[in-house]
Design an enzyme around this catalytic site. Structure first.
Site, mmCIF file in Angstrom:
data_model
loop_
_atom_site.group_PDB
_atom_site.id
_atom_site.type_symbol
_atom_site.label_atom_id
_atom_site.label_comp_id
_atom_site.label_asym_id
_atom_site.label_seq_id
_atom_site.Cartn_x
_atom_site.Cartn_y
_atom_site.Cartn_z
ATOM 1 N N HIS A 270 -8.043 15.829 4.723
ATOM 2 C CA HIS A 270 -7.943 17.264 4.433
ATOM 3 C C HIS A 270 -8.199 18.102 5.686
ATOM 4 C CE1 HIS A 270 -8.481 20.905 1.832
ATOM 5 N NE2 HIS A 270 -9.266 21.262 2.835
ATOM 6 N N GLU A 271 -9.345 17.872 6.329
ATOM 7 C CA GLU A 271 -9.677 18.666 7.514
ATOM 8 C C GLU A 271 -8.703 18.359 8.652
ATOM 9 O OE1 GLU A 271 -11.614 21.065 7.155
ATOM 10 O OE2 GLU A 271 -12.532 20.458 5.264
ATOM 11 N N HIS A 274 -5.780 20.687 8.350
ATOM 12 C CA HIS A 274 -6.092 22.007 8.923
ATOM 13 C C HIS A 274 -5.939 21.975 10.446
ATOM 14 C CE1 HIS A 274 -7.472 24.345 5.537
ATOM 15 N NE2 HIS A 274 -8.437 23.499 5.215
ATOM 16 N N GLU A 300 -4.518 26.164 3.673
ATOM 17 C CA GLU A 300 -4.906 25.164 2.676
ATOM 18 C C GLU A 300 -3.705 24.335 2.215
ATOM 19 O OE1 GLU A 300 -7.814 24.172 1.863
ATOM 20 O OE2 GLU A 300 -8.841 25.721 3.032
#
Length: 505
Positions: A270-271, A274, A300
């Site tokens: 997830h990160e 980003h 997101e």
């Protein structure tokens, strides 16, 4: 000096002025990073004092009359029309923000920044102690100060509408209400069917997993999806996040659980999503407003595209499952099919960051409804835990037994980030649309992933989305990439097809 030379001189001075602001912002970012990752407890006041200084200096420069004069001059049509696209965005947003921030008293802004930093630490203490009463006075103050802050900036507008627009420019509560209502209507019956099908046996995953080995898995996954370690780094924090310190320095954090490695695995992906977005912004946008991606829904969408649309597919893991077992030996004993069921195990749970991709949507709807209760219905702070619990029971059918698994689980409100939560779910909505378009252009996603060609997907995302930074708001990006308006239908169709196949209904 002739007019053209004057214009060039103004633009040159403006660019140099922006660099000065950036230097203060970078110092603030470094201090904030340290506060959340490595700073000892006794350094808190000293760090907060420095943070207040650098933040205030950046704020002072951003509200100075000379800055406003340059923005006003560059906004003149005969000059504005000659600017490149990145500088047009910079001048347009800069002038809007200048007019907003100039209305905010400098002393108030300094107090707001330092109160926010202190509130984050109080939240950490309250969460550790599992006691909302510790955090309640700080939260009450942050709510009041956020309302006051927004009231200074946009005195004639609804505060919550301003907050939503600050995190997702061009978005409003009417649009979000419609999208979220459509999602609730489709997701709650789907969740009922999944629950009726029963949960898989995941006992093979039980055990203790070395933290250092989990960190090596994180690095493996980050590299695999396209994170550039020459332009970023990693650390550990109470809550995983991504921080942009400057061009060429995009950092991510993670949080590790000895008995739950899947949590850190998907936080890493997830990160990483980003960070890859930030790392792939075209260098031509350096030192412009487009380089700062404050479109949180779009941001997101990228993190959750990697985490869910790609990372929860069995095909994602086929090329690297053996490497996972090499770093965490327990996975050598976990059948691949069991692992795949584990990462797609849908069931109501208390913690948002550990929720599956279906129930996660309902977690965000809960927070959105809570924020409207705070800003529209003026619900008192001491009543918020009970309201949270009531809404979780209504949406997910479970009721938190304590504050840590209820209202204290997220850090966002501690620093005044009201209006941020809806962007998480908007990002998932965008993902359903991006997936449809990607498969039209690149072919079957599973085939690409099975063959270990995930970097082709990263390249597609870079070409379509990342390289533009925040040149376009999310509505415009959806139009440019997908050629249509925002709709929840592709995401609901994706969920229906995927989970009817997995759970057999």
């Amino acid at each position: 000096m002739i007019e053209g030379e004057m214009m060039n001189k103004t633009l040159e001075n403006f660019k140099e002025y922006l660099k000065r602001i950036k230097k203060y912002e970078q110092a603030s970012a470094l201090i904030s990073w340290d506060l959340q990752t490595a700073a000892p407890k006794k350094s808190l006041e000293g760090k907060l004092e420095a943070l207040g200084f650098f933040s205030t200096e950046a704020f002072r420069l951003s509200t100075a009359e000379c800055y406003g004069d340059m923005l006003s001059e560059l906004s003149r049509p005969e000059i504005f029309d000659t600017l490149d696209d990145g500088m047009k965005v910079t001048v347009r947003r800069g002038y809007r923000d200048f007019q907003r921030f100039q209305r905010v008293p400098q002393d108030f802004y300094t107090e707001y920044v330092t109160t926010s930093g202190r509130s984050e630490k109080v939240w950490e203490e309250a969460k550790l102690a599992n006691d909302f009463r510790i955090f309640a006075p700080s939260l009450d103050k942050i709510i009041a100060m956020t309302k006051e802050y927004v009231g200074y900036m946009e005195p004639d507008k609804d505060p919550y509408e301003v907050l939503l627009d600050m995190y997702e420019e061009g978005m409003d509560s009417v649009t979000i209400d419609g999208i979220f209502a459509e999602l609730k209507e489709g997701l709650i019956p789907l969740l009922d069917k999944i629950r009726a099908a029963g949960r898989p046996d995941l006992s093979a995953l039980e055990g203790t997993y070395d933290i250092d080995a989990q960190k090596k898995v994180q690095n493996l996954l980050l590299s695999y999806i396209g994170f550039d370690f020459d332009a970023g780094g990693t650390a550990e924090s109470a809550h995983p996040f991504t921080a942009t310190l400057c061009r060429g320095d995009i950092r991510v954090t993670n949080h590790y659980h000895e008995t739950h490695p899947i949590s850190s695995i998907f936080s890493a992906i997830h990160e990483g999503g980003h960070a890859i977005f930030e790392q792939n912004i075209d260098s031509s946008l350096a030192d412009t407003a487009a380089e700062t991606v404050n479109l949180m829904g779009l941001h997101e969408s990228q993190s959750r595209f990697y985490e869910n649309i790609l990372g929860r597919r069995p095909a994602f893991w086929i090329p690297i499952y053996g490497k996972l077992g090499g770093l965490l030996p327990q996975f050598k004993e976990v059948p691949f099919d069991t692992f795949c069921r584990a990462i797609n195990d849908v069931h109501p749970s208390y913690i948002r960051t550990e929720a599956d991709e279906v129930t996660y949507c309902l977690h965000i709807i809960l927070r959105y409804e809570m924020e409207k209760a705070i800003f529209r219905d003026q619900v008192p702070t001491d009543q918020l835990p009970a309201l949270w619990n009531d809404k979780m029971e209504a949406l997910l059918g479970i009721r938190p037994g304590n504050d840590a698994e209820g209202i204290l689980q997220d850090m966002h409100w501690s620093d005044g980030s009201f209006g941020y939560f809806p962007s998480y779910l908007l990002g998932s909505v965008y993902d359903g649309m991006f997936l449809n378009q990607l498969e039209k252009e690149l072919g079957n996603t599973d085939t690409i992933l099975e063959e270990g060609r995930i970097l082709e997907i990263t390249a597609w995302l870079k070409e379509k989305i990342h390289r533009y930074g925040s040149m376009y708001n999310s509505r415009e990006v959806i139009q440019r990439v997908c050629g249509c308006e925002i709709s929840a239908k592709p995401l609901l169709d994706y969920f229906q097809e995927k989970y009817s196949r997995i759970y057999g209904f």
